[in-house]
Design an enzyme around this catalytic site. Structure first.
Site, PDB file in Angstrom:
ATOM      1  N   ILE A  19       0.560  -0.882  -0.017  1.00  0.00           N
ATOM      2  CA  ILE A  19      -0.243  -0.279  -0.165  1.00  0.00           C
ATOM      3  C   ILE A  19       0.952   1.239   0.347  1.00  0.00           C
ATOM      4  CG2 ILE A  19      -1.803   1.341   0.878  1.00  0.00           C
ATOM      5  CD1 ILE A  19      -3.017  -1.290   2.289  1.00  0.00           C
ATOM      6  N   ASP A  38      11.352   3.206   4.702  1.00  0.00           N
ATOM      7  CA  ASP A  38      11.135   1.650   4.942  1.00  0.00           C
ATOM      8  C   ASP A  38      12.354   1.496   5.509  1.00  0.00           C
ATOM      9  OD1 ASP A  38       9.120   0.360   3.577  1.00  0.00           O
ATOM     10  OD2 ASP A  38      10.443  -1.154   3.954  1.00  0.00           O
ATOM     11  N   ASN A  81       1.539   4.658   7.327  1.00  0.00           N
ATOM     12  CA  ASN A  81       1.478   3.760   6.893  1.00  0.00           C
ATOM     13  C   ASN A  81       2.070   2.408   6.345  1.00  0.00           C
ATOM     14  OD1 ASN A  81       0.139   2.133   4.230  1.00  0.00           O
ATOM     15  ND2 ASN A  81       2.368   1.548   4.227  1.00  0.00           N
ATOM     16  N   SER A 132      -6.877  -0.527   9.107  1.00  0.00           N
ATOM     17  CA  SER A 132      -7.405  -0.913   8.247  1.00  0.00           C
ATOM     18  C   SER A 132      -9.288  -1.167   9.037  1.00  0.00           C
ATOM     19  CB  SER A 132      -6.471  -2.238   9.431  1.00  0.00           C
ATOM     20  OG  SER A 132      -7.445  -3.476   8.965  1.00  0.00           O
ATOM     21  N   TYR A 145      -2.833  -7.084  16.539  1.00  0.00           N
ATOM     22  CA  TYR A 145      -3.219  -6.275  15.635  1.00  0.00           C
ATOM     23  C   TYR A 145      -4.352  -5.954  15.554  1.00  0.00           C
ATOM     24  CZ  TYR A 145      -3.430  -5.630  10.328  1.00  0.00           C
ATOM     25  OH  TYR A 145      -3.646  -4.717   9.326  1.00  0.00           O
ATOM     26  N   LYS A 149      -4.884  -1.897  15.783  1.00  0.00           N
ATOM     27  CA  LYS A 149      -5.432  -1.152  14.685  1.00  0.00           C
ATOM     28  C   LYS A 149      -6.524  -0.581  14.960  1.00  0.00           C
ATOM     29  CE  LYS A 149      -2.761  -1.287  11.129  1.00  0.00           C
ATOM     30  NZ  LYS A 149      -1.758  -0.595  10.658  1.00  0.00           N
TER      31      LYS A 149
END
Length: 254
Positions: A19, A38, A81, A132, A145, A149
Site C-alpha cells: 500500500i 521504509d 502507513n 485497516s 493487530y 488498529k
C-alpha cells in the site's frame, strides 16, 4: 488531478512495497514531492528512484525531521502507513504486543507530535493513517493487530475532531484484504476472511484520492465494510455471534 497536491511535500512511511508504494506512486503522479520511507533501505531507494522521489529509510517513528529536511523544510502530507501484522491471542508474548503498539499506534502519535506545531501555526496539514477494517471491526486470530488498529483508528478520529476547525485534514484508510506481503503473512485466517475479496494496493490509493477530493475522513476501499460497521454498532451481540461462527469455522480447518 488534485490541484492542492501539486508541488506538495509528502511523506509515506512503509513505502518500500504494498500500500505504501502505491500511495507514493500516486502522490508522485499527482505532482507531489515524495519522501519514501521504509526500514529496508534498498526497497525505499528502489521506489524513490522509480517515482523521482527521495528515499529516507529508517524507523517511521523518528523520521519526520529528516523527511522535513529532505523536502526543503515543509511537510504538507504525512501518510502513517508503516504497520506490523501481529497475530496471536491474549497469550502472545508481551514483546509482540509491545511491537504492535509501538508501530501501529505510537509511531502515529510521535509523527503527530512532530508535525502539529508547524501545521497548527500555518493552519494547514494533512495526516493520512493507514488503519485497516480490523480497526473498525476485528480480525480472527490476531488480537495484537486488532487491538492496536483500533487504537490507530481512535487516534486518527481524535486528531480529526480536535483540529479540523484549525485546518488539519485527517483520513483513516480501512481496507480489508489487500494483495501484499502482509496479507500473505496472515496465513489460514487471512485465506478464510480476507483473501476472497482482496484488492490491489493501487485500489487503496484510488480510494484515498477519491476521499481527498470529497474531503472524507473515513476511507473504505471495500464499501461493504460500512454495512459491517453499522451492524456491529446496531446489533453487537448478533455481530459477535456471526464473527464467532467464522472463528469456529477457522478452528475446524486448523
Amino acid at each position: 488531478m488534485v490541484e492542492a497536491l501539486q508541488g506538495a511535500g509528502v511523506v509515506v512511511t512503509g513505502a518500500g512495497g504494498g500500500i505504501g508504494a502505491a500511495l507514493a506512486r500516486r502522490f508522485a503522479a499527482e505532482g507531489a514531492r515524495v519522501v519514501v520511507n521504509d526500514l529496508d533501505a534498498s526497497r525505499a531507494e528502489a521506489v524513490a528512484e522509480e517515482i523521482g522521489g527521495i528515499a529516507v529509510p529508517g524507523d517511521a517513528s523518528v523520521i519526520v525531521g529528516d523527511a522535513r529536511d529532505a523536502l526543503g523544510g515543509t511537510v504538507d502530507v504525512y501518510c502513517a502507513n508503516a504497520g506490523v501484522a501481529s497475530g496471536g491471542s491474549e497469550a502472545a508474548d508481551e514483546a509482540v504486543w509491545a511491537l504492535a503498539w509501538d508501530v501501529n499506534v505510537m509511531a502515529h502519535v510521535r509523527a503527530a507530535q512532530a508535525l502539529l506545531p508547524e501545521w497548527l501555526e500555518r493552519g494547514s496539514g494533512r495526516f493520512v493513517s493507514t488503519v485497516s477494517a480490523a480497526g473498525l471491526l476485528t480480525m480472527i486470530g490476531a488480537a495484537p493487530y486488532s487491538v492496536t488498529k483500533h487504537g490507530a483508528y481512535a487516534f486518527a478520529e481524535w486528531l480529526s475532531l480536535t483540529y479540523r476547525h484549525r485546518g488539519i485534514k485527517v483520513h483513516a484508510i480501512c481496507p480489508q484484504g489487500v494483495r501484499t506481503d502482509m496479507l500473505a503473512a496472515t496465513g489460514s485466517a487471512g485465506d478464510l476472511v480476507l483473501k476472497p475479496t482482496a484488492i490491489e494496493p493501487g485500489d487503496v490509493a484510488d480510494a484515498l484520492f477519491q476521499g481527498i477530493e470529497e474531503d472524507r475522513f473515513l476511507i473504505l476501499p471495500h464499501p461493504e465494510v460500512a454495512a459491517y460497521y453499522q451492524a456491529r454498532a446496531a446489533t453487537p451481540d448478533r455481530w459477535l455471534s456471526n464473527m464467532n461462527h467464522i472463528q469456529q469455522k477457522w478452528e475446524a480447518g486448523q
